[in-house]
Design an enzyme around this catalytic site. Structure first.
Site, PDB file in Angstrom:
ATOM      1  N   ASN A   1       0.857  -1.176   0.000  1.00  0.00           N
ATOM      2  CA  ASN A   1       0.000   0.000   0.000  1.00  0.00           C
ATOM      3  C   ASN A   1       0.901   1.236   0.000  1.00  0.00           C
ATOM      4  O   ASN A   1       1.832   1.339   0.808  1.00  0.00           O
ATOM      5  CB  ASN A   1      -0.900  -0.010   1.236  1.00  0.00           C
ATOM      6  CG  ASN A   1      -1.970   1.050   1.187  1.00  0.00           C
ATOM      7  OD1 ASN A   1      -1.714   2.210   0.895  1.00  0.00           O
ATOM      8  ND2 ASN A   1      -3.181   0.641   1.485  1.00  0.00           N
TER       9      ASN A   1
ATOM     10  N   HIS B   1      -9.655  -4.647  -4.184  1.00  0.00           N
ATOM     11  CA  HIS B   1      -8.376  -4.940  -3.547  1.00  0.00           C
ATOM     12  C   HIS B   1      -8.614  -5.300  -2.084  1.00  0.00           C
ATOM     13  O   HIS B   1      -9.452  -4.734  -1.424  1.00  0.00           O
ATOM     14  CB  HIS B   1      -7.394  -3.772  -3.679  1.00  0.00           C
ATOM     15  CG  HIS B   1      -7.927  -2.450  -3.230  1.00  0.00           C
ATOM     16  ND1 HIS B   1      -8.836  -1.720  -3.969  1.00  0.00           N
ATOM     17  CD2 HIS B   1      -7.680  -1.727  -2.121  1.00  0.00           C
ATOM     18  CE1 HIS B   1      -9.115  -0.596  -3.325  1.00  0.00           C
ATOM     19  NE2 HIS B   1      -8.433  -0.575  -2.200  1.00  0.00           N
TER      20      HIS B   1
ATOM     21  N   HIS C   1      -6.991  -5.694   1.677  1.00  0.00           N
ATOM     22  CA  HIS C   1      -5.909  -5.202   2.535  1.00  0.00           C
ATOM     23  C   HIS C   1      -5.473  -6.273   3.524  1.00  0.00           C
ATOM     24  O   HIS C   1      -6.297  -6.993   4.072  1.00  0.00           O
ATOM     25  CB  HIS C   1      -6.380  -3.981   3.336  1.00  0.00           C
ATOM     26  CG  HIS C   1      -6.658  -2.781   2.503  1.00  0.00           C
ATOM     27  ND1 HIS C   1      -5.725  -1.809   2.282  1.00  0.00           N
ATOM     28  CD2 HIS C   1      -7.766  -2.405   1.826  1.00  0.00           C
ATOM     29  CE1 HIS C   1      -6.243  -0.866   1.515  1.00  0.00           C
ATOM     30  NE2 HIS C   1      -7.492  -1.213   1.225  1.00  0.00           N
TER      31      HIS C   1
END
Length: 182
Positions: free
Chosen positions: A69, A139, A141
């Protein structure tokens, strides 16, 4: 010089305590977000076309890939995402769903070896209203967590303490990923 009292600012007293986080305005204002939801504007679609180090790519699968990230909550904050530009988890085909899960499991193992976190936050935010910074490209995490890693430094000092540069984090995780495949 006369100074207005603090009670002259903000909402009426309502019994609520407020935690002001002005550093979040960058995200709320959409700075650096794609102009639209098309493939051409999507940074997650561009990343796999470029250099792994520049794109912070840690690992590549056949249908999905793993990146750091760019705005991590903690060192080692990874995202697993499909190459295909889809926004909803239910739009993944079976092979993408399986590979996303397999890469997530492997990422957890790699983060455990490299950083030895005490736990993880794992999840997806579907849609802008749910907190997805780039809602057009799904996406997931993976945030490594340690006891005491959350504090008031970001709020009070407008600073996030990350003990390692992203390039170093990417290298360590990519190297460990490669060792596990051998």
């Amino acid at each position: 010089m006369e100074v207005d009292p603090a009670s002259a600012f903000g909402p009426r007293e309502d019994g609520m305590e407020r935690l002001w986080t002005p550093h979040r305005m960058v995200y709320i204002g959409g700075e650096a977000k794609p102009a639209d939801s098309t493939v051409g504007a999507c940074p997650f679609c561009r990343i796999p076309q470029g250099d792994d180090e520049q794109g912070l790519v840690v690992a590549r699968g056949e249908r999905c890939f793993v990146i750091l990230n760019l705005y991590p909550y903690n060192s080692g904050h990874l995202m697993v995402l499909p190459y295909r530009h889809v926004s909803d988890y239910t739009d993944l085909d079976e092979a993408e769903t399986v590979e996303l899960a397999v890469l997530t499991q492997k990422a957890i193992r790699i983060l455990g070896v490299v950083y030895a976190p005490a736990g993880f936050n794992i999840g997806m935010n579907q849609g802008a209203v749910a907190g997805a910074g780039i809602a057009a490209h799904l996406h997931q995490h993976l945030v490594p967590r340690w006891l005491g890693d959350a504090n008031f430094l970001p709020v009070v000092g407008q600073t996030k303490a990350l003990p390692e540069l992203l390039a170093d984090t990417r290298r360590r995780l990519a190297d460990a990923w490669g060792r596990e495949e051998s």
